[in-house]
Scaffold this motif. Structure first.
Motif, PDB file in Angstrom:
ATOM      1  N   ARG A   1      33.177  16.126  54.908  1.00  0.00           N
ATOM      2  CA  ARG A   1      33.205  16.354  53.334  1.00  0.00           C
ATOM      3  C   ARG A   1      33.194  17.631  53.149  1.00  0.00           C
ATOM      4  N   GLU A   2      32.270  18.366  53.485  1.00  0.00           N
ATOM      5  CA  GLU A   2      32.052  19.776  53.149  1.00  0.00           C
ATOM      6  C   GLU A   2      33.356  20.504  53.408  1.00  0.00           C
ATOM      7  N   TYR A   3      34.195  20.351  54.625  1.00  0.00           N
ATOM      8  CA  TYR A   3      35.370  21.076  54.787  1.00  0.00           C
ATOM      9  C   TYR A   3      36.281  20.629  53.745  1.00  0.00           C
ATOM     10  N   ALA A   4      36.547  19.275  53.313  1.00  0.00           N
ATOM     11  CA  ALA A   4      37.535  18.857  52.361  1.00  0.00           C
ATOM     12  C   ALA A   4      37.251  19.572  51.142  1.00  0.00           C
ATOM     13  N   LEU A   5      36.144  19.698  50.924  1.00  0.00           N
ATOM     14  CA  LEU A   5      35.568  20.361  49.406  1.00  0.00           C
ATOM     15  C   LEU A   5      35.780  21.886  49.538  1.00  0.00           C
ATOM     16  N   ALA A   6      35.402  22.670  50.677  1.00  0.00           N
ATOM     17  CA  ALA A   6      35.710  24.174  50.934  1.00  0.00           C
ATOM     18  C   ALA A   6      37.224  24.237  50.456  1.00  0.00           C
ATOM     19  N   GLN A   7      37.842  23.409  51.342  1.00  0.00           N
ATOM     20  CA  GLN A   7      39.341  23.669  51.356  1.00  0.00           C
ATOM     21  C   GLN A   7      39.958  23.558  50.211  1.00  0.00           C
ATOM     22  N   ASN A   8      39.407  22.507  49.110  1.00  0.00           N
ATOM     23  CA  ASN A   8      40.063  22.332  47.976  1.00  0.00           C
ATOM     24  C   ASN A   8      40.024  23.657  47.144  1.00  0.00           C
ATOM     25  N   ILE A   9      38.453  24.129  47.222  1.00  0.00           N
ATOM     26  CA  ILE A   9      38.049  25.368  46.236  1.00  0.00           C
ATOM     27  C   ILE A   9      38.882  26.498  46.613  1.00  0.00           C
ATOM     28  N   THR A  10      39.241  26.673  47.873  1.00  0.00           N
ATOM     29  CA  THR A  10      39.897  27.784  48.554  1.00  0.00           C
ATOM     30  C   THR A  10      41.351  27.660  47.868  1.00  0.00           C
ATOM     31  N   ILE A  11      41.968  26.641  47.851  1.00  0.00           N
ATOM     32  CA  ILE A  11      43.301  26.501  47.495  1.00  0.00           C
ATOM     33  C   ILE A  11      43.371  26.639  45.830  1.00  0.00           C
ATOM     34  N   LEU A  12      42.418  26.099  45.043  1.00  0.00           N
ATOM     35  CA  LEU A  12      42.225  26.368  43.937  1.00  0.00           C
ATOM     36  C   LEU A  12      42.148  27.704  43.300  1.00  0.00           C
ATOM     37  N   ARG A  13      41.298  28.440  44.068  1.00  0.00           N
ATOM     38  CA  ARG A  13      41.141  29.678  43.693  1.00  0.00           C
ATOM     39  C   ARG A  13      42.381  30.729  43.809  1.00  0.00           C
ATOM     40  N   ASN A  14      43.027  30.527  45.006  1.00  0.00           N
ATOM     41  CA  ASN A  14      44.148  31.200  45.297  1.00  0.00           C
ATOM     42  C   ASN A  14      45.277  30.789  44.227  1.00  0.00           C
ATOM     43  N   ARG A  15      45.287  29.579  43.692  1.00  0.00           N
ATOM     44  CA  ARG A  15      46.374  29.174  42.776  1.00  0.00           C
ATOM     45  C   ARG A  15      45.976  29.812  41.464  1.00  0.00           C
ATOM     46  N   ILE A  16      44.726  29.611  41.019  1.00  0.00           N
ATOM     47  CA  ILE A  16      44.267  30.269  39.782  1.00  0.00           C
ATOM     48  C   ILE A  16      44.426  31.644  39.657  1.00  0.00           C
ATOM     49  N   ASN A  17      44.139  32.499  40.727  1.00  0.00           N
ATOM     50  CA  ASN A  17      44.508  33.886  40.723  1.00  0.00           C
ATOM     51  C   ASN A  17      45.582  34.068  40.522  1.00  0.00           C
ATOM     52  N   GLY A  18      46.509  33.567  40.853  1.00  0.00           N
ATOM     53  CA  GLY A  18      48.058  33.770  40.854  1.00  0.00           C
ATOM     54  C   GLY A  18      48.483  33.497  39.433  1.00  0.00           C
ATOM     55  N   ILE A  19      47.855  32.705  38.450  1.00  0.00           N
ATOM     56  CA  ILE A  19      48.362  32.480  37.162  1.00  0.00           C
ATOM     57  C   ILE A  19      48.051  33.358  36.104  1.00  0.00           C
ATOM     58  N   GLY A  20      47.104  34.042  36.417  1.00  0.00           N
ATOM     59  CA  GLY A  20      46.603  35.097  35.401  1.00  0.00           C
ATOM     60  C   GLY A  20      45.677  34.495  34.210  1.00  0.00           C
ATOM     61  N   VAL A  21      44.469  34.272  34.789  1.00  0.00           N
ATOM     62  CA  VAL A  21      43.470  33.909  33.734  1.00  0.00           C
ATOM     63  C   VAL A  21      42.395  34.777  33.862  1.00  0.00           C
ATOM     64  N   ALA A  22      41.908  35.375  32.752  1.00  0.00           N
ATOM     65  CA  ALA A  22      40.584  36.155  32.769  1.00  0.00           C
ATOM     66  C   ALA A  22      39.602  35.440  33.180  1.00  0.00           C
TER      67      ALA A  22
END
Lengths: 312, 618
Positions: free
Chosen positions: B225-246
């Motif tokens: 569970r922890e792995y699945a959660l951490a994995q998703n958080i990493t992905i979301l961070r990567n994507r959001i950093n890419g779209i330009g939100v302050a």
């Protein structure tokens, strides 16, 4: 300037039976209301979608309803929110469709229909599991708050007062819920917060009275229980009323100036504090007396340091 | 003599007030609508680009309040949101896809305040506008994927250990694997073999001993569970950093939830596309035979395609895919025997077979890991939803040292531990095992946010005026003292809210401030009433002041502790805006005790204490 300047104690406790029975009746009535009419649970608890849009001119609700039926939301509740230019649309949860997309669909549909004259103010979507959890968590929070207070007052004062205080709090909460059920005001997360704040406020009031009751018991050795409590309530009455007044003052301001999102919050606290002021005077102490509170319960424990043991 | 204070007490209290006043000051400067411009792939915005942008904006007649280039990031400030939005269009057209342009509200705190770390209060989304998502990670899917992988592994392990079995089956409902043996006597051997590879199982055996049930231990389930959660958080961070939100926020909540907050974002359709986009991973061999220069010139050799690495280097890769990301079960960064950073990649059984076959004849060649993501573009289809474009990027290429056969392999030769970490998280992101679902969304338009701030400010202002007038009329001189304390209380509260990193101002939080204003005078009411009583009982004025404060204090403490208790419970249960309310309520209680008890005592003592006074203005 002074609100009340009593020469001697007002005999509040003369009406303790009347007050407790009156309150008990009100509580039963409110519980009945909640059981039959129920609460008008807000989006936070039921789940679903709420969309608030702003029109540049007064909106035509029927036009909005028609458009929504066309795009597949005949069950949408459409009403004004705060003014005739702000329209709130509530769409219940539905099976199957991508729930989170509903907000976009509706906003886009309205934008194509009304072009420039409509703008999105807010879209809120709450899934079914979230609402259920919130009800449980909210209930749990109320329970934990009441138990925490029960324990604290029992520790600092005495169990009869503690039971009186918690019953008075329960009384305030149930009456406020009853009002929300009667008027069918939407019960959302901010109202839950208001009710918890109300518990905090009301216990504050009650403890001030209790503190004085304890002090009076220690000071007035020859008075009866009722007289002592009357004395305590009378001498704190100014404070009780003035603090309630200043709080009610700011809440009235909040009610009129705080905007539509804060209405429920202000209503719950306004009503609750009025009720809470009465209950901390009558219900809390009345119940403690009916439970058999007496002077010995509140006197400091005297340790006889140099007592001599006699053994046969 | 009664009712006199040592001088240091004045110094401490006044010092504290001045300090919080200083930190409350930034709230007086309204934030500017701004644009944050940064380069993608960790690049920097050059001074040249900066100058070009300024002249292009000037030629369009868009007025800029100020601009600054710091650490390769450009910040443009505007007078109003209209100019900000116009400028955004212009900047995006001028710069193209290598830069990210984010809408922002930049605090206009003066330089001297920024230098001492003073910042304005953080505003919640209900006040600044934006979108809030609550996402649920599908843990069931994560467990099932792991269970399926495990079933395949068990079969291979048993075969290799020469243990004969009738069947190995996955029972998804009961979340276990059922192994049916031919001989009951093999059970112990099975357990020994499986425990050797991984200890995270629990065994149970049927009565005749032929049926073994294998399930994940509690500990192992938790890890999954922890792995699945951490994995998703990493992905979301990567994507959001890419779209330009302050100032985006991606944060875990509870066991299986993720909160995503994107301030300033109005287009939730785009935001949802981004959150729901899928990433995948492919391993391909590098084509070293063909001519890279020719390929760049447009003559692609058959069987190969052109890719770019993260640092912009072109690379020719074979079209044949050796392995896809869904065979990856884990990737961790660590160190090899010589202390150099490396990434260890774990594979499932079919994956290790595929890689073993694929690398048999490829020792000494280079293998590239390609990260593929579908990202929304600026272009839109007829319905107004952004068109997804496939973005491919080589995140690593390394030489195959030997035939890769086992359940895991290593990528070494990485330049730094940070690079290893980054690579491991990207590899994990490309092998998403648990999908996410939006279970709550709240979007607040910018106009509503602004309006909420105004309403809240008005309520606070008029609520204060009402209380101030009431107190001055009712308690006269002492009422004025209480009023000073009330004002100090609000400054203290705002200063503290600005200083605390976790405190956020929300609309219910503003309601909390209003409520605090009404309730804060309670302590003074208690004290003043007590002083009146003491006077009525015939005590001297100095005695009355002393006793009044003394006796009222026990009551004040008792009654506020319970309110504090309620505020803490509220903080524990509430989310977002309600947490904001709980914070203001709790802080308000503490500051009001400080100002009403300690603060007013100082003033009262200064004005009327320790000397002959005929009567008190009370």
């Amino acid at each position: 300037m002074q609100l009340f300047a009593f020469r001697q104690a007002v005999s509040f406790m003369r009406f303790k039976y009347v007050a407790v029975i009156f309150s008990a009746l009100l509580v039963v009535l409110c519980l009945g209301l909640i059981a039959t009419k129920g609460l008008n649970w807000g989006l936070d608890f039921t789940g679903g979608t709420v969309i608030e849009v702003n029109f540049t001119a007064a909106a035509n609700l029927n036009h909005v309803r028609d458009k929504l039926s066309v795009v597949g939301f005949p069950d949408a509740v459409v009403q004004f929110f705060g003014s005739s230019q702000d329209v709130m649309i509530r769409i219940p949860l539905r099976e199957g469709v991508a729930q989170a997309e509903i907000g976009n669909t509706v906003v886009n549909a309205l934008k194509t229909e009304f072009a420039q004259s409509v703008s999105m103010r807010r879209v809120e979507f709450v899934g079914p599991s979230v609402g259920e959890e919130l009800k449980q968590d909210g209930g749990l929070a109320l329970l934990v708050a009441l138990l925490g207070i029960l324990a604290y007052v029992a520790m600092r004062f005495e169990w009869r007062l503690s039971v009186g205080a918690v019953l008075a709090l329960g009384h305030d909460v149930i009456l406020t819920l009853g009002l929300f059920s009667l008027l069918q005001i939407e019960f959302d997360l901010t109202v839950l917060a208001a009710i918890l704040a109300l518990i905090g406020y009301s216990i504050n009031d009650t403890i001030v009275v209790f503190d004085r009751i304890r002090e009076s018991f220690r000071k007035l050795r020859d008075s009866s229980v009722d007289e002592t409590i009357n004395m305590a309530i009378t001498s704190t009455l100014n404070r009780t009323v003035i603090t309630s007044l200043t709080t009610i003052l700011v809440l009235v301001v909040l009610f009129f100036l705080g905007g539509a999102l804060i209405h429920g919050f202000a209503t719950a606290l306004l009503f609750g504090i009025a009720v809470g002021t009465y209950s901390s005077v009558y219900v809390a102490s009345g119940i403690a007396v009916l439970l058999g509170l007496n002077r010995a319960d509140l006197l400091p424990v005297v340790v006889e340091a140099d007592s001599v043991d006699i053994t046969p | 003599m009664l009712n006199q204070n040592p001088w240091w007490r004045y110094v401490v209290v006044i010092g504290m007030l001045l300090l919080t006043l200083l930190y409350a000051l930034p709230n007086l400067y309204p934030a500017d609508p701004a644009l944050n411009i940064s380069a993608t792939r960790g690049g920097l915005v050059a001074e040249n680009t900066h100058r070009q942008l300024l002249s292009s904006l000037a030629s369009e007649g868009i007025a800029i309040k100020s601009s600054s280039l710091q650490n390769g990031e450009l910040l443009l400030r505007f007078a109003d949101t209209e100019a900000q939005l116009q400028a955004r269009e212009q900047v995006m057209a001028a710069l193209g896809s290598n830069y990210i342009t984010a809408l922002n509200l930049a605090p206009a705190t003066p330089e001297w305040l920024t230098r001492i770390g003073a910042t304005p209060m953080k505003l919640g989304l209900d006040l600044r506008g934006g979108v809030h998502f609550l996402l649920a990670v599908d843990m069931q899917a994560a467990l099932e994927k792991n269970l399926n992988d495990l079933t395949a592994l068990v079969r291979v392990d048993l075969r290799q250990a020469d243990i004969r079995y009738r069947s190995v089956q996955t029972d998804l409902k009961a979340q276990q694997i059922t192994i049916t043996l031919r001989e009951a006597s093999d059970a112990a051997a099975v357990e020994a073999v499986l425990k050797k590879t991984d200890a995270g199982f629990e065994f149970s055996q049927s009565r005749d001993g032929k049926i073994l049930q294998l399930r994940f231990s509690e500990q192992r389930q938790k890890e999954i569970r922890e792995y699945a959660l951490a994995q998703n958080i990493t992905i979301l961070r990567n994507r959001i950093n890419g779209i330009g939100v302050a100032e985006p926020l991606v944060q875990r909540q509870g066991a299986d939830r993720i909160i995503v907050q994107l301030p300033g974002v109005q287009d939730t359709a785009q935001a949802k596309e981004i959150l729901g986009a899928t990433a995948s991973l492919e391993f391909r061999l590098v084509d070293t035979q063909s001519d890279l220069a020719a390929a760049l010139a447009g003559q692609l050799p058959a069987g190969a395609s052109l890719y770019q690495t993260r640092d912009g280097r072109p690379l020719l890769l074979e079209k044949r895919i050796m392995l896809t990301g869904d065979h990856i079960t884990g990737a961790t960064a660590g160190y090899d025997d010589t202390g150099m950073p490396q990434v260890t990649i774990m594979l499932d059984a079919p994956g290790s077979n595929l890689l073993s076959a694929g690398t048999k004849d490829a020792v000494g060649r280079r293998m590239a890991s390609v990260f593929i993501e579908y990202q929304p573009s600026q272009e839109r289809d007829a319905a107004g939803t952004p068109i997804l474009i496939k973005q491919q990027e080589v995140i690593n290429d390394a030489t195959i040292q030997s035939r890769l056969g086992g359940r895991s392999f290593q990528i070494t030769g990485l330049s730094s531990p940070a690079e290893a970490q980054n690579l491991a998280s990207l590899l994990r992101a490309g092998a998403l095992i648990a999908p996410i679902q939006i279970i709550e969304e709240r979007t607040i338009g910018p106009s509503l946010g602004q309006e909420n701030i105004q309403l809240g400010m008005q309520a606070i202002l008029w609520g204060m005026v009402a209380v101030l007038v009431f107190m001055a009329v009712y308690y006269k001189g002492f009422g004025v003292v209480a009023n000073v304390a009330l004002l100090a209380n609000v400054v203290l509260l705002i200063g503290l809210m600005s200083m605390l990193p976790g405190a956020t101002l929300t609309l219910p939080g503003m309601a909390g401030i209003v409520l605090t204003v009404g309730m804060a005078v309670d302590a003074n009411v208690l004290i003043f009433e007590r002083i009146r009583e003491e006077l009525a009982e015939g005590r001297s004025i100095q005695q009355a002041i002393h006793q009044g404060y003394d006796r009222a204090f026990a009551t004040i403490a008792d009654s506020n502790i319970t309110t504090l208790l309620v505020a803490l419970i509220l903080f524990g249960v509430g989310t977002g805006p309600i947490k904001g309310f709980a914070i203001t309520l709790a802080l308000g209680i503490l500051t009001s005790i400080f100002t009403a008890v300690i603060g007013t005592r100082l003033v009262v003592n200064l004005l009327w204490g320790g000397r002959r006074v005929q009567s008190l203005p009370l």
